[in-house]
Design an enzyme around this catalytic site. Structure first.
Site, PDB file in Angstrom:
ATOM      1  N   HIS A 135       0.559  -1.087  -0.049  1.00  0.00           N
ATOM      2  CA  HIS A 135      -0.339   0.532  -0.180  1.00  0.00           C
ATOM      3  C   HIS A 135       0.751   1.049  -0.492  1.00  0.00           C
ATOM      4  O   HIS A 135       2.131   0.792   0.460  1.00  0.00           O
ATOM      5  CB  HIS A 135      -0.849  -0.014   1.202  1.00  0.00           C
ATOM      6  CG  HIS A 135      -0.762   0.829   2.403  1.00  0.00           C
ATOM      7  ND1 HIS A 135      -0.371   1.782   2.718  1.00  0.00           N
ATOM      8  CD2 HIS A 135       0.096  -0.361   3.099  1.00  0.00           C
ATOM      9  CE1 HIS A 135       0.121   2.321   4.088  1.00  0.00           C
ATOM     10  NE2 HIS A 135       0.399   0.398   4.200  1.00  0.00           N
ATOM     11  N   CYS A 136       0.300   2.391  -0.781  1.00  0.00           N
ATOM     12  CA  CYS A 136       1.108   3.708  -0.166  1.00  0.00           C
ATOM     13  C   CYS A 136      -0.689   4.643   0.058  1.00  0.00           C
ATOM     14  O   CYS A 136      -0.947   4.467   1.097  1.00  0.00           O
ATOM     15  CB  CYS A 136       1.090   4.622  -1.671  1.00  0.00           C
ATOM     16  SG  CYS A 136       0.279   4.636  -2.739  1.00  0.00           S
ATOM     17  N   ARG A 137       0.378   5.574  -0.447  1.00  0.00           N
ATOM     18  CA  ARG A 137      -0.932   7.036   0.152  1.00  0.00           C
ATOM     19  C   ARG A 137      -2.243   6.721  -0.737  1.00  0.00           C
ATOM     20  O   ARG A 137      -3.342   6.751  -0.439  1.00  0.00           O
ATOM     21  CB  ARG A 137      -0.259   8.020  -0.223  1.00  0.00           C
ATOM     22  CG  ARG A 137      -1.695   9.448   0.457  1.00  0.00           C
ATOM     23  CD  ARG A 137      -0.555  10.820   0.341  1.00  0.00           C
ATOM     24  NE  ARG A 137      -1.503  11.765   0.160  1.00  0.00           N
ATOM     25  CZ  ARG A 137      -1.871  12.627   1.559  1.00  0.00           C
ATOM     26  NH1 ARG A 137      -1.226  12.018   2.621  1.00  0.00           N
ATOM     27  NH2 ARG A 137      -2.196  13.637   1.349  1.00  0.00           N
TER      28      ARG A 137
END
Length: 176
Positions: A135-137
């Site tokens: 995941h990231c932003r």
């Protein structure tokens, strides 16, 4: 005169053909006629290079939803890798997430299990694991991370497309 018309129409014909054969046209037709003309859509996907709209159908098996993520976290059945930068991670993170910045991901996934565990203080993922989630932003970097992992043989890896932004929104927290 006839040759004059052909030469003056030549650029117009070339532009029209270019548009017809372009990915944007393919994507538009595929999107508009997906249900009716599935064969045409698959032809368009064959001739287009990695375009997001054409990949979306195959991307569905690689996406973890918010509710799936919550279940995996509750069951402690997840290897969650946050591919944001360390400063973003320090500002707030999803519980159980390990920060492996996207710029270091390929190298990190190729470390020996011993070195991986030493560097990240967690068990190293294996290519057979089906609980690897990136995941990231907002899903852009995690999509890249997923691509890197798949290229390295982690074919069951997935990503939380909504990222930390969706997590914070659903959990009722503020982004730092």
């Amino acid at each position: 005169m006839y040759l004059g018309r052909v030469s003056s129409c030549g650029p117009v014909v070339c532009i029209m053909l270019s548009f017809v054969l372009s990915r944007s046209f393919c994507q538009g037709v595929t999107e508009a006629h997906r249900r009716c003309y599935s064969t045409f859509g698959s032809i368009c996907r064959t001739f287009s290079t990695s375009s997001p709209k054409c990949e979306e159908a195959s991307d569905n098996g690689s996406v973890v939803t918010y509710s799936e993520l919550k279940t995996m976290l509750a069951n402690h059945n997840i290897q969650l890798f946050d591919v944001r930068n360390p400063d973003e991670y320090q500002a707030g993170q999803i519980p159980q997430a390990i920060n492996v910045p996207l710029d270091n991901l390929e190298e990190s996934l190729q470390l020996s299990p011993e070195l991986f565990e030493q560097r990240f203080e967690v068990k190293a993922p294996t290519k057979a694991d089906d609980n690897i989630v990136f995941h990231c932003r907002s899903g852009i970097r995690s999509t890249r991370a997923l691509s890197i992992a798949h290229q390295l043989g982690f074919s069951k890896a997935r990503h939380f497309k909504g990222g930390y932004s969706e997590w914070v929104e659903r959990e009722g927290k503020r982004i730092g």
